[in-house]
Design a protein around this motif. Structure first.
Motif, PDB file in Angstrom:
ATOM      1  N   UNK A  14       0.823  -1.207   0.000  1.00  0.00           N
ATOM      2  CA  UNK A  14       0.000   0.000   0.000  1.00  0.00           C
ATOM      3  C   UNK A  14       0.849   1.246   0.000  1.00  0.00           C
ATOM      4  N   UNK A  15       0.279   2.312  -0.549  1.00  0.00           N
ATOM      5  CA  UNK A  15       0.946   3.611  -0.576  1.00  0.00           C
ATOM      6  C   UNK A  15       0.024   4.610   0.112  1.00  0.00           C
ATOM      7  N   UNK A  16       0.519   5.224   1.175  1.00  0.00           N
ATOM      8  CA  UNK A  16      -0.307   6.063   2.029  1.00  0.00           C
ATOM      9  C   UNK A  16       0.223   7.488   2.167  1.00  0.00           C
ATOM     10  N   UNK A  21       4.017   0.640   2.321  1.00  0.00           N
ATOM     11  CA  UNK A  21       4.278  -0.637   2.975  1.00  0.00           C
ATOM     12  C   UNK A  21       4.555  -1.674   1.898  1.00  0.00           C
ATOM     13  N   UNK A  22       5.538  -2.511   2.174  1.00  0.00           N
ATOM     14  CA  UNK A  22       5.839  -3.628   1.284  1.00  0.00           C
ATOM     15  C   UNK A  22       6.068  -4.869   2.126  1.00  0.00           C
ATOM     16  N   UNK A  40       7.991  -0.627   6.359  1.00  0.00           N
ATOM     17  CA  UNK A  40       7.463   0.718   6.088  1.00  0.00           C
ATOM     18  C   UNK A  40       8.574   1.539   5.451  1.00  0.00           C
ATOM     19  N   UNK A  41       8.323   2.009   4.246  1.00  0.00           N
ATOM     20  CA  UNK A  41       9.262   2.892   3.557  1.00  0.00           C
ATOM     21  C   UNK A  41       8.759   4.316   3.702  1.00  0.00           C
ATOM     22  N   UNK A  42       9.616   5.181   4.178  1.00  0.00           N
ATOM     23  CA  UNK A  42       9.284   6.588   4.343  1.00  0.00           C
ATOM     24  C   UNK A  42      10.509   7.397   3.971  1.00  0.00           C
ATOM     25  N   UNK A  43      10.288   8.648   3.600  1.00  0.00           N
ATOM     26  CA  UNK A  43      11.444   9.508   3.355  1.00  0.00           C
ATOM     27  C   UNK A  43      12.172   9.718   4.676  1.00  0.00           C
TER      28      UNK A  43
END
Length: 144
Positions: A14-16, A21-22, A40-43
């Motif tokens: 998902x892209x929030x 999230x992957x 969780x991928x975040x800048x």
């Protein structure tokens, strides 16, 4: 000796807007068993320790949805793609959120906020001799 786990697959979940999230599928180096992990991928983001000439800290009070409380915090936020460095981002965040500017801005640390599930880095910037120079720039600060 602890060994890294070999990644055998990855898929987006998902892209929030502020994070995505992957799931990563990995193999345990100890048992050979496959396991799925949520990442969780975040800048990257920056926190600013800002002090005034009389050694007071510049803080910001704001409502936080995660805790559903009003918090007193050091300024900071997500790094923008246009930010040349964590120091540039820290100076920008300090000005946007507090209206303060200072001297001798420098990086004093970096950490992985939660390396068990997050892929980003949090940088800490120190800015000294800060003085109130501008109004708060909430629109630029991208506060929702």
């Amino acid at each position: 000796m602890i060994q890294p786990w070999r990644k055998i697959g990855s898929k987006p979940v998902g892209d929030y807007r502020i994070f995505s999230i992957r799931t990563d599928r990995k193999v345990s180096p100890r048992t050979g068993a496959e396991h799925e992990f949520f990442i969780l991928d975040s800048v990257n983001w920056v926190n600013v320790v800002a002090t005034t000439p009389d050694r007071q800290m510049v803080l910001i009070e704001q409502f936080r949805h995660g805790t559903n409380t009003v918090e007193l915090e050091i300024p900071g936020g997500m790094m923008d793609a246009e930010d040349a460095s964590a120091v540039v981002a820290g100076v920008r965040e300090l000005r946007e959120e507090t209206g303060y500017e200072g001297e001798s801005a420098r990086l004093i640390g970096e950490t992985s906020p939660n390396p068990a599930i997050m892929s980003n880095t949090c940088f800490t910037v120190l800015v000294e001799n800060c003085r109130l120079k501008h109004p708060v720039e909430w629109i630029k600060a991208k506060i929702c």
